[in-house]
Motif scaffolding. Structure first.
Motif, PDB file in Angstrom:
ATOM      1  N   ASN A 136      -6.680  -6.932  -2.649  1.00  0.00           N
ATOM      2  CA  ASN A 136      -6.525  -8.382  -2.782  1.00  0.00           C
ATOM      3  C   ASN A 136      -5.759  -8.994  -1.608  1.00  0.00           C
ATOM      4  O   ASN A 136      -5.835 -10.208  -1.379  1.00  0.00           O
ATOM      5  CB  ASN A 136      -5.807  -8.722  -4.087  1.00  0.00           C
ATOM      6  CG  ASN A 136      -6.701  -8.544  -5.304  1.00  0.00           C
ATOM      7  OD1 ASN A 136      -7.929  -8.522  -5.176  1.00  0.00           O
ATOM      8  ND2 ASN A 136      -6.104  -8.407  -6.472  1.00  0.00           N
ATOM      9  N   LYS A 137      -5.020  -8.161  -0.889  1.00  0.00           N
ATOM     10  CA  LYS A 137      -4.291  -8.636   0.284  1.00  0.00           C
ATOM     11  C   LYS A 137      -5.140  -8.580   1.557  1.00  0.00           C
ATOM     12  O   LYS A 137      -4.660  -8.872   2.648  1.00  0.00           O
ATOM     13  CB  LYS A 137      -3.014  -7.808   0.478  1.00  0.00           C
ATOM     14  CG  LYS A 137      -1.908  -8.157  -0.518  1.00  0.00           C
ATOM     15  CD  LYS A 137      -0.629  -7.392  -0.203  1.00  0.00           C
ATOM     16  CE  LYS A 137       0.531  -7.898  -1.045  1.00  0.00           C
ATOM     17  NZ  LYS A 137       0.925  -9.273  -0.714  1.00  0.00           N
ATOM     18  N   GLY A 138      -6.416  -8.150   1.396  1.00  0.00           N
ATOM     19  CA  GLY A 138      -7.326  -8.183   2.533  1.00  0.00           C
ATOM     20  C   GLY A 138      -7.703  -6.824   3.101  1.00  0.00           C
ATOM     21  O   GLY A 138      -8.497  -6.748   4.040  1.00  0.00           O
ATOM     22  N   TYR A 139      -7.140  -5.749   2.569  1.00  0.00           N
ATOM     23  CA  TYR A 139      -7.521  -4.420   3.036  1.00  0.00           C
ATOM     24  C   TYR A 139      -8.943  -4.080   2.567  1.00  0.00           C
ATOM     25  O   TYR A 139      -9.382  -4.548   1.514  1.00  0.00           O
ATOM     26  CB  TYR A 139      -6.564  -3.360   2.489  1.00  0.00           C
ATOM     27  CG  TYR A 139      -5.185  -3.367   3.100  1.00  0.00           C
ATOM     28  CD1 TYR A 139      -4.867  -2.527   4.170  1.00  0.00           C
ATOM     29  CD2 TYR A 139      -4.182  -4.202   2.610  1.00  0.00           C
ATOM     30  CE1 TYR A 139      -3.599  -2.525   4.730  1.00  0.00           C
ATOM     31  CE2 TYR A 139      -2.913  -4.218   3.161  1.00  0.00           C
ATOM     32  CZ  TYR A 139      -2.620  -3.363   4.219  1.00  0.00           C
ATOM     33  OH  TYR A 139      -1.371  -3.373   4.766  1.00  0.00           O
ATOM     34  N   SER A 140      -9.652  -3.250   3.335  1.00  0.00           N
ATOM     35  CA  SER A 140     -10.926  -2.716   2.845  1.00  0.00           C
ATOM     36  C   SER A 140     -10.638  -1.800   1.662  1.00  0.00           C
ATOM     37  O   SER A 140      -9.495  -1.378   1.455  1.00  0.00           O
ATOM     38  CB  SER A 140     -11.632  -1.928   3.953  1.00  0.00           C
ATOM     39  OG  SER A 140     -10.923  -0.721   4.234  1.00  0.00           O
ATOM     40  N   SER A 141     -11.662  -1.486   0.889  1.00  0.00           N
ATOM     41  CA  SER A 141     -11.444  -0.662  -0.301  1.00  0.00           C
ATOM     42  C   SER A 141     -10.835   0.688   0.066  1.00  0.00           C
ATOM     43  O   SER A 141      -9.881   1.147  -0.581  1.00  0.00           O
ATOM     44  CB  SER A 141     -12.763  -0.464  -1.062  1.00  0.00           C
ATOM     45  OG  SER A 141     -13.753   0.097  -0.225  1.00  0.00           O
ATOM     46  N   TYR A 142     -11.336   1.338   1.109  1.00  0.00           N
ATOM     47  CA  TYR A 142     -10.822   2.654   1.496  1.00  0.00           C
ATOM     48  C   TYR A 142      -9.404   2.554   2.054  1.00  0.00           C
ATOM     49  O   TYR A 142      -8.522   3.336   1.688  1.00  0.00           O
ATOM     50  CB  TYR A 142     -11.740   3.295   2.530  1.00  0.00           C
ATOM     51  CG  TYR A 142     -11.216   4.621   3.068  1.00  0.00           C
ATOM     52  CD1 TYR A 142     -11.373   5.793   2.337  1.00  0.00           C
ATOM     53  CD2 TYR A 142     -10.557   4.694   4.290  1.00  0.00           C
ATOM     54  CE1 TYR A 142     -10.894   7.002   2.811  1.00  0.00           C
ATOM     55  CE2 TYR A 142     -10.065   5.896   4.772  1.00  0.00           C
ATOM     56  CZ  TYR A 142     -10.247   7.049   4.029  1.00  0.00           C
ATOM     57  OH  TYR A 142      -9.754   8.249   4.506  1.00  0.00           O
ATOM     58  N   ASP A 143      -9.168   1.580   2.918  1.00  0.00           N
ATOM     59  CA  ASP A 143      -7.844   1.450   3.536  1.00  0.00           C
ATOM     60  C   ASP A 143      -6.777   1.093   2.497  1.00  0.00           C
ATOM     61  O   ASP A 143      -5.664   1.618   2.527  1.00  0.00           O
ATOM     62  CB  ASP A 143      -7.878   0.406   4.649  1.00  0.00           C
ATOM     63  CG  ASP A 143      -8.789   0.821   5.796  1.00  0.00           C
ATOM     64  OD1 ASP A 143      -8.978   2.035   5.973  1.00  0.00           O
ATOM     65  OD2 ASP A 143      -9.319  -0.061   6.487  1.00  0.00           O
ATOM     66  N   GLY A 144      -7.130   0.206   1.566  1.00  0.00           N
ATOM     67  CA  GLY A 144      -6.200  -0.123   0.501  1.00  0.00           C
ATOM     68  C   GLY A 144      -5.930   1.066  -0.399  1.00  0.00           C
ATOM     69  O   GLY A 144      -4.804   1.300  -0.864  1.00  0.00           O
ATOM     70  N   ARG A 145      -6.978   1.857  -0.640  1.00  0.00           N
ATOM     71  CA  ARG A 145      -6.840   3.050  -1.478  1.00  0.00           C
ATOM     72  C   ARG A 145      -5.934   4.081  -0.811  1.00  0.00           C
ATOM     73  O   ARG A 145      -5.092   4.706  -1.453  1.00  0.00           O
ATOM     74  CB  ARG A 145      -8.222   3.651  -1.750  1.00  0.00           C
ATOM     75  CG  ARG A 145      -8.308   4.377  -3.067  1.00  0.00           C
ATOM     76  CD  ARG A 145      -9.706   4.826  -3.381  1.00  0.00           C
ATOM     77  NE  ARG A 145     -10.730   3.816  -3.260  1.00  0.00           N
ATOM     78  CZ  ARG A 145     -10.905   2.818  -4.113  1.00  0.00           C
ATOM     79  NH1 ARG A 145     -10.091   2.689  -5.147  1.00  0.00           N
ATOM     80  NH2 ARG A 145     -11.877   1.955  -3.946  1.00  0.00           N
ATOM     81  N   MET A 146      -6.114   4.285   0.485  1.00  0.00           N
ATOM     82  CA  MET A 146      -5.290   5.263   1.192  1.00  0.00           C
ATOM     83  C   MET A 146      -3.820   4.839   1.225  1.00  0.00           C
ATOM     84  O   MET A 146      -2.920   5.684   1.157  1.00  0.00           O
ATOM     85  CB  MET A 146      -5.824   5.470   2.604  1.00  0.00           C
ATOM     86  CG  MET A 146      -7.119   6.268   2.677  1.00  0.00           C
ATOM     87  SD  MET A 146      -6.943   7.964   2.044  1.00  0.00           S
ATOM     88  CE  MET A 146      -5.934   8.706   3.326  1.00  0.00           C
ATOM     89  N   LYS A 147      -3.584   3.546   1.333  1.00  0.00           N
ATOM     90  CA  LYS A 147      -2.205   3.056   1.323  1.00  0.00           C
ATOM     91  C   LYS A 147      -1.559   3.361  -0.039  1.00  0.00           C
ATOM     92  O   LYS A 147      -0.420   3.819  -0.116  1.00  0.00           O
ATOM     93  CB  LYS A 147      -2.178   1.561   1.609  1.00  0.00           C
ATOM     94  CG  LYS A 147      -0.853   1.054   2.143  1.00  0.00           C
ATOM     95  CD  LYS A 147      -0.997  -0.361   2.687  1.00  0.00           C
ATOM     96  CE  LYS A 147       0.263  -0.797   3.422  1.00  0.00           C
ATOM     97  NZ  LYS A 147       0.514  -0.069   4.663  1.00  0.00           N
ATOM     98  N   ALA A 148      -2.329   3.101  -1.096  1.00  0.00           N
ATOM     99  CA  ALA A 148      -1.832   3.401  -2.445  1.00  0.00           C
ATOM    100  C   ALA A 148      -1.627   4.902  -2.632  1.00  0.00           C
ATOM    101  O   ALA A 148      -0.635   5.339  -3.230  1.00  0.00           O
ATOM    102  CB  ALA A 148      -2.815   2.867  -3.483  1.00  0.00           C
ATOM    103  N   MET A 149      -2.533   5.714  -2.098  1.00  0.00           N
ATOM    104  CA  MET A 149      -2.457   7.167  -2.282  1.00  0.00           C
ATOM    105  C   MET A 149      -1.245   7.775  -1.577  1.00  0.00           C
ATOM    106  O   MET A 149      -0.702   8.778  -2.037  1.00  0.00           O
ATOM    107  CB  MET A 149      -3.758   7.827  -1.803  1.00  0.00           C
ATOM    108  CG  MET A 149      -4.935   7.574  -2.745  1.00  0.00           C
ATOM    109  SD  MET A 149      -6.528   8.103  -2.060  1.00  0.00           S
ATOM    110  CE  MET A 149      -6.313   9.877  -2.050  1.00  0.00           C
ATOM    111  N   PHE A 150      -0.842   7.182  -0.462  1.00  0.00           N
ATOM    112  CA  PHE A 150       0.354   7.694   0.206  1.00  0.00           C
ATOM    113  C   PHE A 150       1.583   7.519  -0.683  1.00  0.00           C
ATOM    114  O   PHE A 150       2.406   8.427  -0.820  1.00  0.00           O
ATOM    115  CB  PHE A 150       0.576   6.989   1.546  1.00  0.00           C
ATOM    116  CG  PHE A 150       1.864   7.379   2.212  1.00  0.00           C
ATOM    117  CD1 PHE A 150       2.004   8.624   2.817  1.00  0.00           C
ATOM    118  CD2 PHE A 150       2.959   6.527   2.199  1.00  0.00           C
ATOM    119  CE1 PHE A 150       3.203   9.005   3.414  1.00  0.00           C
ATOM    120  CE2 PHE A 150       4.153   6.892   2.790  1.00  0.00           C
ATOM    121  CZ  PHE A 150       4.274   8.134   3.396  1.00  0.00           C
ATOM    122  N   ILE A 151       1.703   6.346  -1.283  1.00  0.00           N
ATOM    123  CA  ILE A 151       2.840   6.103  -2.178  1.00  0.00           C
ATOM    124  C   ILE A 151       2.774   7.033  -3.385  1.00  0.00           C
ATOM    125  O   ILE A 151       3.788   7.606  -3.812  1.00  0.00           O
ATOM    126  CB  ILE A 151       2.860   4.620  -2.612  1.00  0.00           C
ATOM    127  CG1 ILE A 151       3.069   3.725  -1.376  1.00  0.00           C
ATOM    128  CG2 ILE A 151       3.945   4.374  -3.653  1.00  0.00           C
ATOM    129  CD1 ILE A 151       2.899   2.246  -1.639  1.00  0.00           C
TER     130      ILE A 151
END
Length: 454
Positions: free
Chosen positions: A315-330
C-alpha cells in the motif's frame, strides 16, 4: 481497485483452510503417540527419526511430481485424488504391525533383515501418507493464484496455511483422548476418515473461476485485474511448463532456497516437540495437551498476521515481491528468540513453549509469504510446478533434519549430556531464516516477472 462485488473467493479459501487442517491433523498423530509407541515397541530416537524422515522424503519426491500433476489435471481433480491417497495412508497406520510383518517377509526373501516389524510398518504407512499429502500445498497455492489478485494472495495463503496450526492444535486435544479410551489404532482411523467428509464439500463447491457459477462477473474481474497473463472473458492462455526451463530462472532457486533452509525447522517443531516436553520436563502425554495447544494457537497469529504484513508495504507503493521481501526480513528476526531457550528453559517448561511458539509463529508468517513469491513472479500455469520444486527441497530439508536430530539426540544422550543436542538444534532453528532471506535477496534483488513463452 476496491472489491464490492462479492466474496466467493473467501469460500474457496475456507475450503483450503479445512483441507490443510485435516492434512496436518493426519501427519501430527504419530508425533503425539510417539512416547506411547516408543515404550510399546522399544524405539530409539534414531528409529523415530528414520520413520519421520521417510515421510518427509516421500513428501519431497512426490511434491515435485504433485506440482506437475496438479498443473496437468487441474486443482479440483488433483486435490481429490491426493486427499483419497493421504486419507488411506493415515488410516493404515493402525495396521502397521500387520503391514510390517508382510514387508519383513518380502525383505527377507531378497536377503534384507535387521529392521523391526513395527518400524517397517510405520515406514510403509508414512510413505503412503507423504505421497498423498505432498499435493496439498501445490494445489492450494494454485487455487489461491486462480481465485485471488496478487495483493490478497499472501493473506489468503496465510489464512489457509493457518489450517496447519489448527490441525496442530486439534491433534493434542483429540489424539491422546482417542488413544486412551479406544486405543492408539483408533486415533489413526478416526482422524484419517475426516478427509472423506471434507471431500464432499470440495467436490460440491470448487471449480475453476471461469466455470464457477457462484462467482459474479464483477468478482472475476477484480480477481484478474492485476494478474499477468489472465484474461477475463476466455480461458487462460496455454503455456507449456518445462521443469528444466524452470530451473534456469533465479526466481525458482530463490523460492527453493527459502523453502530448503526453513522447512526443516517447522518439521522439527511439528514432529519433535511432544518428545521434547515429555523427555526434558517429564510431562505425560495428556499433560502436554495444554502447552501444545497454546503454542500452536500462537502460530495462527503468525500465519494470518504474516499474510497481512506485506500489504502494509504494498500500500506504500512497493511491488508485491519487494514489499513481501521487506516483510520477510522483519519476520526472519523473530526466530532469534529461540536462542534463549537453553539459558532460561530451566525456569519452567512454559519458557521454551512460549519462545518456540514465537519461532513457530514466525515460520508460519514466513511460509505465507514465501509461497506467495511464486505467484508474484510466475504465471498461473507454472505456479504448482514451482511450488512442487521448492516443496521437494523443503521435504528433503525436513528429512535431513529428522535424521540429524535423531542421531544427535542419541549421541548426546549416550554421553550423558542430552541438553547439548537441543542447544545445537535450537541454534540452527534461530539462524536459518536470516540465512534463507539473504540467499533469496541475493538471487532476486528486485521483482522480475518470469515470462515462460520468451
Amino acid at each position: 481497485m476496491k472489491n464490492k462485488t462479492g466474496n466467493y473467493r473467501w469460500t474457496i479459501c475456507a475450503l483450503l483452510f479445512f483441507g490443510t487442517t485435516i492434512n496436518y491433523l493426519d501427519r501430527q498423530v504419530l508425533s503425539l503417540l510417539h512416547p506411547v509407541l516408543e515404550k510399546e515397541f522399544g524405539w530409539t530416537n534414531s528409529d523415530y527419526g528414520t520413520i519421520t524422515a521417510v515421510f518427509q522424503l516421500a513428501y519431497a519426491f512426490f511434491m515435485l511430481l504433485a506440482g506437475r500433476f496438479v498443473d496437468k489435471l487441474g486443482v479440483k481433480k488433483g486435490y481429490t485424488i491426493a486427499l483419497i491417497i493421504w486419507s488411506i495412508g493415515a488410516m493404515i497406520h493402525a495396521y502397521a504391525i500387520e503391514i510390517g510383518t508382510v514387508a519383513a517377509n518380502v525383505l527377507g526373501v531378497i536377503g534384507i533383515s535387521g529392521i523391526s516389524v513395527s518400524v517397517l510398518g510405520f515406514i510403509v504407512a508414512r510413505l503412503v501418507l507423504g505421497m498423498g499429502e505432498s499435493a496439498n500445498f501445490p494445489a492450494a497455492i494454485k487455487a489461491t493464484a486462480e481465485y485471488f489478485p496478487k495483493k490478497e494472495r499472501a493473506l489468503a495463503t496465510g489464512i489457509f496455511n493457518s489450517g496447519s496450526n489448527i490441525g496442530a492444535i486439534l491433534a493434542p486435544l483429540t489424539v491422546p483422548w482417542l488413544a486412551y479410551h479406544l486405543g492408539w489404532q483408533s486415533s489413526f482411523i478416526v482422524i484419517g476418515a475426516l478427509g472423506f467428509v471434507w471431500l464432499i464439500f470440495w467436490l460440491y463447491y470448487y471449480d475453476t473461476p471461469l466455470k464457477q457459477k457462484r462467482l459474479s462477473t464483477e468478482e472475476l474481474q477484480y480477481i484478474a485485474h492485476d494478474t499477468v497473463y489472465d484474461k477475463i472473458s476466455e480461458p487462460y492462455p496455454e503455456i507449456k511448463v518445462n521443469w528444466l526451463k524452470l530451473l534456469t530462472f533465479r526466481q525458482t532457486w530463490a523460492f527453493t532456497a527459502g523453502k530448503f533452509f526453513t522447512d526443516g525447522i517447522w518439521w522439527f517443531f511439528l514432529f519433535w516437540l511432544p518428545s521434547y516436553l515429555t523427555g526434558q520436563f517429564n510431562l505425560t502425554t495428556t499433560q502436554i495437551t495444554l502447552p501444545l495447544t497454546i503454542l500452536y494457537t500462537m502460530t495462527m497469529a503468525g500465519s494470518i498476521g504474516g499474510g497481512w504484513f506485506p500489504i502494509y508495504f504494498i500500500n506504500k507503493g512497493y511491488s508485491s515481491y519487494d514489499g513481501r521481501m521487506k516483510a520477510m526480513f522483519i519476520i526472519a528476526l523473530f526466530p532469534l528468540v529461540v536462542l534463549l531457550i537453553q539459558p532460561f528453559g530451566y525456569l519452567s517448561f512454559w519458557v521454551p513453549v512460549i519462545l518456540i511458539g514465537i519461532g513457530a509463529s514466525a515460520h508460519q508468517a514466513w511460509s505465507a509469504n514465501v509461497y506467495s513469491t511464486i505467484s508474484d513472479m510466475f504465471p498461473k500455469a507454472a505456479v504448482a510446478s514451482v511450488a512442487g520444486i521448492g516443496g521437494m527441497a523443503g521435504g528433503i530439508s525436513g528429512a535431513l533434519m529428522s535424521v540429524f536430530v535423531g542421531r544427535i539426540f542419541d549421541h548426546y544422550k549416550a554421553i550423558g549430556d542430552p541438553k547439548m543436542g537441543y542447544t545445537i538444534v535450537f541454534t540452527i532453528c534461530a539462524l536459518s531464516y536470516l540465512l534463507a532471506w539473504g540467499i533469496m535477496k541475493l538471487l532476486v534483488p528486485k521483482m522480475k516477472i518470469v515470462r515462460l513463452e520468451e
